[in-house]
Design a protein around this motif. Sequence first.
Motif, PDB file in Angstrom:
ATOM      1  N   GLN A 340     -25.439  42.077  21.213  1.00 45.44           N
ATOM      2  CA  GLN A 340     -25.945  43.058  20.262  1.00 45.44           C
ATOM      3  C   GLN A 340     -25.743  42.551  18.823  1.00 45.44           C
ATOM      4  O   GLN A 340     -24.815  41.806  18.550  1.00 45.44           O
ATOM      5  N   PRO A 341     -26.599  42.943  17.888  1.00 43.33           N
ATOM      6  CA  PRO A 341     -26.411  42.501  16.511  1.00 43.33           C
ATOM      7  C   PRO A 341     -25.162  43.104  15.888  1.00 43.33           C
ATOM      8  O   PRO A 341     -24.772  44.228  16.215  1.00 43.33           O
ATOM      9  N   GLY A 342     -24.539  42.366  14.995  1.00 43.88           N
ATOM     10  CA  GLY A 342     -23.341  42.843  14.329  1.00 43.88           C
ATOM     11  C   GLY A 342     -23.194  42.207  12.969  1.00 43.88           C
ATOM     12  O   GLY A 342     -23.806  41.172  12.671  1.00 43.88           O
ATOM     13  N   LEU A 343     -22.368  42.824  12.134  1.00 34.45           N
ATOM     14  CA  LEU A 343     -22.135  42.348  10.776  1.00 34.45           C
ATOM     15  C   LEU A 343     -20.639  42.259  10.525  1.00 34.45           C
ATOM     16  O   LEU A 343     -19.896  43.194  10.845  1.00 34.45           O
ATOM     17  N   ALA A 344     -20.190  41.129   9.970  1.00 32.62           N
ATOM     18  CA  ALA A 344     -18.784  40.939   9.610  1.00 32.62           C
ATOM     19  C   ALA A 344     -18.709  40.614   8.126  1.00 32.62           C
ATOM     20  O   ALA A 344     -19.325  39.647   7.662  1.00 32.62           O
ATOM     21  N   ILE A 345     -17.959  41.425   7.380  1.00 32.40           N
ATOM     22  CA  ILE A 345     -17.841  41.263   5.922  1.00 32.40           C
ATOM     23  C   ILE A 345     -16.384  40.953   5.583  1.00 32.40           C
ATOM     24  O   ILE A 345     -15.474  41.664   6.020  1.00 32.40           O
ATOM     25  N   SER A 346     -16.174  39.909   4.802  1.00 35.74           N
ATOM     26  CA  SER A 346     -14.836  39.585   4.306  1.00 35.74           C
ATOM     27  C   SER A 346     -14.803  39.776   2.802  1.00 35.74           C
ATOM     28  O   SER A 346     -15.699  39.305   2.086  1.00 35.74           O
ATOM     29  N   LEU A 347     -13.776  40.475   2.311  1.00 35.80           N
ATOM     30  CA  LEU A 347     -13.575  40.666   0.881  1.00 35.80           C
ATOM     31  C   LEU A 347     -12.655  39.550   0.393  1.00 35.80           C
ATOM     32  O   LEU A 347     -11.494  39.473   0.810  1.00 35.80           O
ATOM     33  N   VAL A 348     -13.171  38.695  -0.459  1.00 43.88           N
ATOM     34  CA  VAL A 348     -12.461  37.475  -0.854  1.00 43.88           C
ATOM     35  C   VAL A 348     -12.125  37.547  -2.336  1.00 43.88           C
ATOM     36  O   VAL A 348     -13.017  37.579  -3.191  1.00 43.88           O
ATOM     37  N   SER A 349     -10.839  37.598  -2.640  1.00 43.57           N
ATOM     38  CA  SER A 349     -10.389  37.594  -4.032  1.00 43.57           C
ATOM     39  C   SER A 349      -9.947  36.187  -4.408  1.00 43.57           C
ATOM     40  O   SER A 349      -9.801  35.303  -3.554  1.00 43.57           O
ATOM     41  N   ALA A 350      -9.714  35.976  -5.691  1.00 42.54           N
ATOM     42  CA  ALA A 350      -9.387  34.638  -6.184  1.00 42.54           C
ATOM     43  C   ALA A 350      -8.135  34.077  -5.523  1.00 42.54           C
ATOM     44  O   ALA A 350      -8.066  32.886  -5.217  1.00 42.54           O
ATOM     45  N   ASP A 351      -7.146  34.947  -5.295  1.00 40.93           N
ATOM     46  CA  ASP A 351      -5.889  34.439  -4.762  1.00 40.93           C
ATOM     47  C   ASP A 351      -5.949  34.087  -3.281  1.00 40.93           C
ATOM     48  O   ASP A 351      -4.999  33.523  -2.741  1.00 40.93           O
ATOM     49  N   CYS A 352      -7.042  34.419  -2.597  1.00 39.33           N
ATOM     50  CA  CYS A 352      -7.148  34.043  -1.191  1.00 39.33           C
ATOM     51  C   CYS A 352      -8.372  33.161  -0.912  1.00 39.33           C
ATOM     52  O   CYS A 352      -8.721  32.930   0.235  1.00 39.33           O
ATOM     53  N   GLU A 353      -9.013  32.664  -1.963  1.00 40.60           N
ATOM     54  CA  GLU A 353     -10.172  31.781  -1.797  1.00 40.60           C
ATOM     55  C   GLU A 353      -9.802  30.516  -1.026  1.00 40.60           C
ATOM     56  O   GLU A 353     -10.530  30.069  -0.129  1.00 40.60           O
ATOM     57  N   THR A 354      -8.650  29.923  -1.354  1.00 41.53           N
ATOM     58  CA  THR A 354      -8.242  28.702  -0.661  1.00 41.53           C
ATOM     59  C   THR A 354      -8.008  28.966   0.821  1.00 41.53           C
ATOM     60  O   THR A 354      -8.365  28.157   1.679  1.00 41.53           O
ATOM     61  N   HIS A 355      -7.421  30.113   1.129  1.00 41.98           N
ATOM     62  CA  HIS A 355      -7.187  30.458   2.531  1.00 41.98           C
ATOM     63  C   HIS A 355      -8.511  30.676   3.262  1.00 41.98           C
ATOM     64  O   HIS A 355      -8.671  30.273   4.419  1.00 41.98           O
ATOM     65  N   MET A 356      -9.478  31.286   2.582  1.00 43.26           N
ATOM     66  CA  MET A 356     -10.790  31.475   3.190  1.00 43.26           C
ATOM     67  C   MET A 356     -11.448  30.131   3.487  1.00 43.26           C
ATOM     68  O   MET A 356     -12.063  29.938   4.542  1.00 43.26           O
ATOM     69  N   ARG A 357     -11.300  29.197   2.566  1.00 41.62           N
ATOM     70  CA  ARG A 357     -11.867  27.867   2.797  1.00 41.62           C
ATOM     71  C   ARG A 357     -11.204  27.174   3.981  1.00 41.62           C
ATOM     72  O   ARG A 357     -11.856  26.439   4.728  1.00 41.62           O
ATOM     73  N   LEU A 358      -9.905  27.393   4.141  1.00 44.02           N
ATOM     74  CA  LEU A 358      -9.202  26.806   5.282  1.00 44.02           C
ATOM     75  C   LEU A 358      -9.726  27.386   6.591  1.00 44.02           C
ATOM     76  O   LEU A 358      -9.938  26.662   7.576  1.00 44.02           O
ATOM     77  N   ILE A 359      -9.953  28.707   6.624  1.00 43.50           N
ATOM     78  CA  ILE A 359     -10.527  29.341   7.813  1.00 43.50           C
ATOM     79  C   ILE A 359     -11.907  28.748   8.101  1.00 43.50           C
ATOM     80  O   ILE A 359     -12.228  28.419   9.258  1.00 43.50           O
ATOM     81  N   GLU A 360     -12.716  28.598   7.074  1.00 39.00           N
ATOM     82  CA  GLU A 360     -14.056  28.032   7.252  1.00 39.00           C
ATOM     83  C   GLU A 360     -13.985  26.600   7.773  1.00 39.00           C
ATOM     84  O   GLU A 360     -14.761  26.202   8.655  1.00 39.00           O
ATOM     85  N   LYS A 361     -13.060  25.828   7.237  1.00 41.97           N
ATOM     86  CA  LYS A 361     -12.935  24.432   7.661  1.00 41.97           C
ATOM     87  C   LYS A 361     -12.556  24.342   9.136  1.00 41.97           C
ATOM     88  O   LYS A 361     -13.131  23.548   9.890  1.00 41.97           O
TER      89      LYS A 361
END
Length: 430
Positions: A340-361
């Motif tokens: 089924q279709p779904g949507l996932a939204i992450s709220l990314v602030s400056a202090d967690c941008e590096t962590h988000m990039r690590l998750i993406e990597k």
Amino acid sequence: MSFSPLGLSPALLTAVQRRGYLQPTAIQSQAVPLILQGRDVVAAAPTGSGKTAAFALPLLQRLAARQPSRPRRLAALVLVPTRELALQVDATLAELGDGLPAAPKRVVAIGGVSINPQLMVLRGGADIIVATPGRLLDLVAHNAVSLGRVEMLVLDEADRLLDLGFGEELQRLLALLPPQRQTLLFSATFPAEVEQLAASLLRDPARAGDAGEQLVAAIRERALVTDTTQRTALLRHLLQENDWNQVLVFVASRHGADNLVQKLGKAGIDARALHGDLGQGRRNRSLQEFRDGTVRVLVATDVAARGIDIPQLPVVVNYDLPRSPADYTHRIGRTGRAGQPGLAISLVSADCETHMRLIEKRRGQRIPREQAAGFEPQVTAPAKPAAPATAADSNGGIKGRRPSRKDRLRAAAAAAAAAAAGEGGPAKDD
């Protein structure tokens, strides 16, 4: 392909049809015949893939073929990491086994509730126990159950079972089981610890599923960049502007869940919290109200990343980022289930941008950054982490005088975790 070629009994085929299954999922078509053959199985089962039925159907068929005994002798044990998942597995076993000539006796053994009713129901024995490790050990200590003649062992969500706090309990339980048994290991992710567990427990296991498959393609992922102080207002805006009937919001801590529910309530948005500090009765009510649509928003810690099955759940929001890429996978996998279709939204602030990039990597996927009008960030991410406090730490402990890129990422991730702790502490599982 229908379920008929899988080798299931007429009673189970009828149960499958009654539940609305039209055709088996990939993991079901692969795993069911192998389990019916008596093989040990390692199954890669992404969220929403139908993995519970993949082991429940052959388990029920194997039990139905046994000679009845009095008192009942425990033949099948399903170990799960959370109470919610235990209840979900038991519900699936109940629905699929309802039409069997002699339905097996099931017992759910979970913490958060009094142990006395579980002790009472086990006096006559049981055919299947679905349990979290800690409560099962309590029952063993009370001599309420013996594991010495278990024929089938299922480790469901094996990666979470090996998380901090479960590994030691799991090893104690495994030592009580007979060496001759059929073992089934299901996991959505396969870190080295899970592979090591499979190698030590299973005998010549067959493989089912695709360990590289993490999420169904139907999930659309978005990353909205905003300031930490604007996240609650942005979440309210998203809820008010979109026609979402159900929204599952993940936060980092129990305190953070209660705090966000209170803030949403003041804005006229009915929400409930789900975390480990709540009694099991309250957790059950929160989940049921969310499933019923009585409550639109469920704010949860990662206790809800496993074991919640909400058909056609439209949206998952990462208010706080998860600790690991595996947790990210399980969180957003609550939507987009069964294709089924779904949507996932992450709220990314400056202090967690590096962590988000690590998750993406780690996931091998980049999510384009977006901004919502009126909620543009005023704080930008620092170019690099702050310098270490002491000269002794200046080289990160290894690799010469300057920290390596990997060391800088670790430092930034630690800083992001510390920032999240300021809103209620690090994420904690049940």
